[in-house]
Write a protein that holds these residues in place. Structure first.
Motif, PDB file in Angstrom:
ATOM      1  N   ALA A  84     -37.414  36.823 -13.273  1.00  0.00           N
ATOM      2  CA  ALA A  84     -36.747  35.385 -12.782  1.00  0.00           C
ATOM      3  C   ALA A  84     -36.854  35.298 -11.307  1.00  0.00           C
ATOM      4  CB  ALA A  84     -35.045  35.262 -13.390  1.00  0.00           C
ATOM      5  N   VAL A  85     -36.539  36.300 -10.547  1.00  0.00           N
ATOM      6  CA  VAL A  85     -36.677  35.947  -9.173  1.00  0.00           C
ATOM      7  C   VAL A  85     -38.013  36.093  -8.652  1.00  0.00           C
ATOM      8  CG1 VAL A  85     -36.237  37.272  -7.118  1.00  0.00           C
ATOM      9  CG2 VAL A  85     -34.552  37.632  -8.808  1.00  0.00           C
ATOM     10  N   PHE A  86     -39.054  36.567  -9.349  1.00  0.00           N
ATOM     11  CA  PHE A  86     -40.370  36.279  -9.198  1.00  0.00           C
ATOM     12  C   PHE A  86     -40.693  34.969  -9.310  1.00  0.00           C
ATOM     13  CE2 PHE A  86     -44.879  36.098 -10.526  1.00  0.00           C
ATOM     14  CZ  PHE A  86     -45.646  36.813  -9.595  1.00  0.00           C
ATOM     15  N   ILE A  87     -40.325  34.406 -10.415  1.00  0.00           N
ATOM     16  CA  ILE A  87     -40.639  32.992 -10.604  1.00  0.00           C
ATOM     17  C   ILE A  87     -40.187  32.216  -9.522  1.00  0.00           C
ATOM     18  CG2 ILE A  87     -40.480  30.966 -12.239  1.00  0.00           C
ATOM     19  CD1 ILE A  87     -40.484  33.116 -14.452  1.00  0.00           C
ATOM     20  N   TRP A  88     -38.972  32.460  -9.064  1.00  0.00           N
ATOM     21  CA  TRP A  88     -38.428  31.700  -8.067  1.00  0.00           C
ATOM     22  C   TRP A  88     -39.088  31.968  -6.712  1.00  0.00           C
ATOM     23  CZ3 TRP A  88     -36.410  34.519  -3.830  1.00  0.00           C
ATOM     24  CH2 TRP A  88     -35.695  33.470  -2.814  1.00  0.00           C
ATOM     25  N   SER A  89     -39.293  33.226  -6.437  1.00  0.00           N
ATOM     26  CA  SER A  89     -40.169  33.472  -5.358  1.00  0.00           C
ATOM     27  C   SER A  89     -41.542  32.898  -4.998  1.00  0.00           C
ATOM     28  CB  SER A  89     -40.356  34.881  -5.301  1.00  0.00           C
ATOM     29  OG  SER A  89     -41.129  35.512  -3.876  1.00  0.00           O
ATOM     30  N   ALA A  90     -42.066  32.470  -6.313  1.00  0.00           N
ATOM     31  CA  ALA A  90     -43.435  32.143  -6.280  1.00  0.00           C
ATOM     32  C   ALA A  90     -43.448  30.242  -5.948  1.00  0.00           C
ATOM     33  CB  ALA A  90     -44.376  32.302  -7.432  1.00  0.00           C
ATOM     34  N   ILE A  91     -42.104  29.690  -6.273  1.00  0.00           N
ATOM     35  CA  ILE A  91     -42.347  28.404  -6.194  1.00  0.00           C
ATOM     36  C   ILE A  91     -42.081  27.947  -4.654  1.00  0.00           C
ATOM     37  CG2 ILE A  91     -40.850  26.276  -7.038  1.00  0.00           C
ATOM     38  CD1 ILE A  91     -39.990  27.936  -9.430  1.00  0.00           C
ATOM     39  N   GLN A  92     -43.130  27.393  -4.060  1.00  0.00           N
ATOM     40  CA  GLN A  92     -42.956  26.783  -2.716  1.00  0.00           C
ATOM     41  C   GLN A  92     -42.470  27.927  -1.799  1.00  0.00           C
ATOM     42  OE1 GLN A  92     -40.859  23.062  -3.124  1.00  0.00           O
ATOM     43  NE2 GLN A  92     -42.699  21.959  -3.749  1.00  0.00           N
ATOM     44  N   PRO A  93     -43.108  28.973  -1.614  1.00  0.00           N
ATOM     45  CA  PRO A  93     -42.656  29.890  -0.562  1.00  0.00           C
ATOM     46  C   PRO A  93     -43.193  29.229   0.973  1.00  0.00           C
ATOM     47  CG  PRO A  93     -44.888  30.915  -1.670  1.00  0.00           C
ATOM     48  CD  PRO A  93     -44.404  29.512  -2.496  1.00  0.00           C
ATOM     49  N   ARG A  94     -42.853  29.879   1.650  1.00  0.00           N
ATOM     50  CA  ARG A  94     -43.039  29.317   2.976  1.00  0.00           C
ATOM     51  C   ARG A  94     -44.485  29.326   3.473  1.00  0.00           C
ATOM     52  NH1 ARG A  94     -41.193  31.681   9.025  1.00  0.00           N
ATOM     53  NH2 ARG A  94     -42.839  30.370  10.285  1.00  0.00           N
ATOM     54  N   ASP A  95     -45.176  30.322   3.049  1.00  0.00           N
ATOM     55  CA  ASP A  95     -46.714  30.584   3.247  1.00  0.00           C
ATOM     56  C   ASP A  95     -47.075  31.522   2.026  1.00  0.00           C
ATOM     57  OD1 ASP A  95     -49.017  30.535   5.209  1.00  0.00           O
ATOM     58  OD2 ASP A  95     -48.784  32.576   4.779  1.00  0.00           O
ATOM     59  N   TYR A  96     -48.034  30.863   1.328  1.00  0.00           N
ATOM     60  CA  TYR A  96     -48.615  31.598   0.022  1.00  0.00           C
ATOM     61  C   TYR A  96     -49.220  32.831   0.434  1.00  0.00           C
ATOM     62  CZ  TYR A  96     -47.192  28.605  -3.743  1.00  0.00           C
ATOM     63  OH  TYR A  96     -46.519  28.020  -4.531  1.00  0.00           O
ATOM     64  N   PHE A  97     -50.062  32.763   1.543  1.00  0.00           N
ATOM     65  CA  PHE A  97     -50.600  34.033   1.946  1.00  0.00           C
ATOM     66  C   PHE A  97     -49.951  35.030   2.308  1.00  0.00           C
ATOM     67  CE2 PHE A  97     -53.014  36.825   5.422  1.00  0.00           C
ATOM     68  CZ  PHE A  97     -53.880  36.982   4.400  1.00  0.00           C
ATOM     69  N   THR A  98     -48.767  34.866   3.010  1.00  0.00           N
ATOM     70  CA  THR A  98     -47.808  35.939   3.236  1.00  0.00           C
ATOM     71  C   THR A  98     -47.247  36.394   1.962  1.00  0.00           C
ATOM     72  OG1 THR A  98     -47.507  35.113   5.473  1.00  0.00           O
ATOM     73  CG2 THR A  98     -45.799  36.434   4.676  1.00  0.00           C
ATOM     74  N   TRP A  99     -46.881  35.400   1.168  1.00  0.00           N
ATOM     75  CA  TRP A  99     -46.138  35.817  -0.185  1.00  0.00           C
ATOM     76  C   TRP A  99     -46.978  36.643  -1.127  1.00  0.00           C
ATOM     77  CZ3 TRP A  99     -47.632  34.671  -5.207  1.00  0.00           C
ATOM     78  CH2 TRP A  99     -46.636  35.145  -6.316  1.00  0.00           C
ATOM     79  N   VAL A 100     -48.416  36.492  -0.931  1.00  0.00           N
ATOM     80  CA  VAL A 100     -49.311  37.303  -1.889  1.00  0.00           C
ATOM     81  C   VAL A 100     -49.130  38.732  -1.288  1.00  0.00           C
ATOM     82  CG1 VAL A 100     -51.477  37.844  -2.206  1.00  0.00           C
ATOM     83  CG2 VAL A 100     -50.561  35.655  -2.872  1.00  0.00           C
ATOM     84  N   LEU A 101     -49.337  38.754   0.045  1.00  0.00           N
ATOM     85  CA  LEU A 101     -49.327  40.269   0.639  1.00  0.00           C
ATOM     86  C   LEU A 101     -48.120  40.749   0.652  1.00  0.00           C
ATOM     87  CD1 LEU A 101     -50.986  39.330   4.253  1.00  0.00           C
ATOM     88  CD2 LEU A 101     -52.002  40.420   2.195  1.00  0.00           C
ATOM     89  N   GLU A 102     -46.896  40.013   0.519  1.00  0.00           N
ATOM     90  CA  GLU A 102     -45.596  40.664   0.544  1.00  0.00           C
ATOM     91  C   GLU A 102     -45.345  41.234  -0.731  1.00  0.00           C
ATOM     92  OE1 GLU A 102     -43.983  41.779   2.948  1.00  0.00           O
ATOM     93  OE2 GLU A 102     -44.163  40.432   4.549  1.00  0.00           O
TER      94      GLU A 102
END
Length: 206
Positions: A17-35
């Protein structure tokens, strides 16, 4: 083949559930993937090995907290997590300390590491299990800092938020030191409980 425990399924569902939330419009998708990538890899390994080498629920709970922290940091970036931004403003601090908090809590990964050492090596001395577990935690912490630096070097400016130094030249040293302190605190607080949970689950050392 043994089934997943209900509590472990609840932990996994929370992560999903938190993963799905996290993937929705993160501040920066590149940083999101790395994190989030290290957490996703860890999850895949844990799921694939669950039936052959399941850990105690206590260890899985610790790992769940670590994974959730990484998903939250990936969504906002570690520099801009709202709660810690509010703390920064209220205390007039120079930086958002979610990153520091995250590295401190990552020290709690010593618990599943300790469990694997106890069950796979036959080492039962508390001194040596603690020492070896601490060595693993610090090795992982150092490796993570090296990979952060290497990624930032290769990617350049786009990886600035992933590196998250916030202008502190000693950021890597702080991160590793906090992971060490988190590990020590975890051993002090949870060693007896962890031993009891392993015994209750019938998870004997090798």
């Amino acid at each position: 083949m043994p089934r997943f425990k209900i509590i472990d399924m609840i932990l996994l569902a929370t992560i999903a559930a938190v993963f799905i939330w996290s993937a929705i419009q993160p501040r920066d998708y590149f940083t999101w993937v790395l994190e989030v990538s290290p957490a996703v890899v860890l999850l895949i390994v844990l799921i694939l090995t669950y039936h052959r080498f399941s850990l105690t629920t206590l260890s899985y709970t610790v790992l769940t907290v670590l994974v959730l922290l990484m998903f939250i940091g990936g969504h906002y970036t570690y520099d801009d997590v709202p709660l810690f931004e509010s703390i920064q403003k209220a205390g007039h601090f120079k930086r958002n300390d979610y990153d520091r908090f995250g590295h401190f809590i990552k020290g709690f990964a010593i618990l599943p590491i300790r469990e694997m050492i106890l069950r796979l090596t036959g080492i039962t001395s508390k001194f040596w299990t603690s020492t070896i577990s601490l060595s693993f935690v610090m090795s992982i912490a150092a490796l993570y800092e090296i990979l952060e630096w290497l990624t930032a070097k290769i990617a350049g400016t786009p990886a600035k938020d992933f590196l998250g130094t916030q202008g502190d030249i000693w950021d890597s040293q702080w991160d590793m030191s906090l992971a060490f302190m988190g590990s020590i605190l975890c051993l002090i607080l949870f060693t007896r409980l962890h031993d009891r949970k392993m015994a209750d689950s019938g998870l004997k050392p090798k």
